[in-house]
Design an enzyme around this catalytic site. Structure first.
Site, PDB file in Angstrom:
ATOM      1  CB  THR A   9      -0.858  -0.074   1.045  1.00 61.76           C
ATOM      2  OG1 THR A   9      -1.441   1.619   1.556  1.00 61.76           O
ATOM      3  CG2 THR A   9      -0.218   0.045   2.754  1.00 61.76           C
ATOM      4  CG  ASP A  69      -9.294  -2.653  -1.004  1.00 57.31           C
ATOM      5  OD1 ASP A  69      -8.849  -2.061  -1.897  1.00 57.31           O
ATOM      6  OD2 ASP A  69     -11.175  -2.378  -1.519  1.00 57.31           O
TER       7      ASP A  69
HETATM    8  P1  IMP Z   1      -7.775   1.770  -0.016  1.00 55.32           P
HETATM    9  O1  IMP Z   1      -6.649   1.614   0.520  1.00 55.32           O
HETATM   10  O2  IMP Z   1      -8.481   1.518  -1.590  1.00 55.32           O
HETATM   11  O3  IMP Z   1      -8.342  -0.091   0.753  1.00 55.32           O
HETATM   12  O4  IMP Z   1      -8.858   2.058   0.692  1.00 55.32           O
HETATM   13  C1  IMP Z   1      -8.966   2.574   1.602  1.00 55.32           C
HETATM   14  C2  IMP Z   1      -9.997   4.152   2.194  1.00 55.32           C
HETATM   15  O5  IMP Z   1     -11.413   3.685   2.697  1.00 55.32           O
HETATM   16  C3  IMP Z   1      -9.586   4.545   2.512  1.00 55.32           C
HETATM   17  O6  IMP Z   1      -8.684   5.472   2.028  1.00 55.32           O
HETATM   18  C4  IMP Z   1     -10.200   5.290   3.871  1.00 55.32           C
HETATM   19  O7  IMP Z   1     -11.154   6.464   2.928  1.00 55.32           O
HETATM   20  C5  IMP Z   1     -11.382   4.236   3.977  1.00 55.32           C
HETATM   21  N1  IMP Z   1     -10.755   3.509   5.165  1.00 55.32           N
HETATM   22  C6  IMP Z   1     -10.507   2.455   5.375  1.00 55.32           C
HETATM   23  N2  IMP Z   1      -9.796   1.817   6.258  1.00 55.32           N
HETATM   24  C7  IMP Z   1     -10.234   3.408   7.495  1.00 55.32           C
HETATM   25  C8  IMP Z   1      -9.822   3.094   8.596  1.00 55.32           C
HETATM   26  O8  IMP Z   1      -8.884   2.825   9.759  1.00 55.32           O
HETATM   27  N3  IMP Z   1     -10.714   4.561   9.140  1.00 55.32           N
HETATM   28  C9  IMP Z   1     -10.556   5.566   8.268  1.00 55.32           C
HETATM   29  N4  IMP Z   1     -10.715   5.565   6.576  1.00 55.32           N
HETATM   30  C10 IMP Z   1     -10.420   3.945   6.484  1.00 55.32           C
END
Ligand code: IMP
Length: 197
Positions: A9, A69
């Site tokens: 990530t 994710d």
């Molecule tokens: P990914 O990187 O595509 O998994 O997107 C994850 C998105 O979900 C982040 O950019 C946040 O907007 C939201 N998210 C996931 N985990 C958290 C958390 O622990 N706190 C707050 N937002 C989260």
């Protein structure tokens, strides 16, 4: 020597939380790889997107790769923003625009139950080894509260609390979060696979 694990990530907050919880592993970020690709999240589920990231990155290294994710599901919005949480307000992930959009969508709405969900995939050499999931129930606050955390943390109060994740701080968040719950499965799996890890 601690077992190495690369987190697939570019989100430094995720890496920090994972590092705090997987303390018996050497948790590295993508900077240890030369020119890692930007993996497009074309899936429609957390599992599909976590798998895409873990497989693509683990193809580039011999190390164990972990991808996360995750996102926020709001019941009265039919589960949105869900897998599109980071891109909710368009563009490539602006937390404050995403939070503003969520508040607009929830304006005047009394049904505010929601959950954070996290799916983690472990992969090595381009192959999936295992997947894990975790969730934490809560509700969407009327306004942002607190300056800690990331993403939707200022708008999310976990069940049983009036304060948001952004106010509760890292230690309390990590004791109950969707990510820490998914990581419990990872710790258990890794300790059985790599007892010395
Ligand atoms: P990914 O990187 O595509 O998994 O997107 C994850 C998105 O979900 C982040 O950019 C946040 O907007 C939201 N998210 C996931 N985990 C958290 C958390 O622990 N706190 C707050 N937002 C989260």
């Amino acid at each position: 020597m601690k077992k190495r694990l690369i987190v697939a990530t570019r989100n430094a907050h995720k890496v920090e939380e994972i590092r705090a919880i997987l303390s018996t592993f050497e948790v590295l970020d993508l900077s240890v790889l030369t020119d890692p690709p930007e993996v497009e999240e074309t899936g429609t589920t957390f599992l599909e997107n976590a798998t895409l990231k873990a497989v693509a990155i683990s193809d580039l290294t011999d190390a164990l790769v972990l991808s996360d994710d995750s996102g926020l599901e709001v019941d009265s919005l039919g589960g949105d923003p869900g897998v599109y949480s980071s891109r909710y307000a368009g563009g490539d992930g602006n937390d404050s625009l995403n939070n503003e959009k969520l508040l607009r969508e929830m304006d005047g709405n009394c049904e505010r139950t929601a959950r954070f969900r996290c799916v983690i995939v472990l992969a090595r050499g381009g192959n999936v080894l295992a997947d894990f999931s975790g969730a934490v129930e809560g509700r969407i606050l009327q306004q942002k509260q607190g300056g800690g955390g990331f993403g939707y943390d200022p708008l999310f109060a976990p069940e049983g609390y009036e304060m948001s994740f952004a106010e509760l701080g890292e230690e309390i968040k990590n004791s109950m979060s969707h990510r820490s719950r998914a990581l419990e499965g990872v710790v258990d799996w890794l300790s059985r696979r790599f007892p010395l890890g």
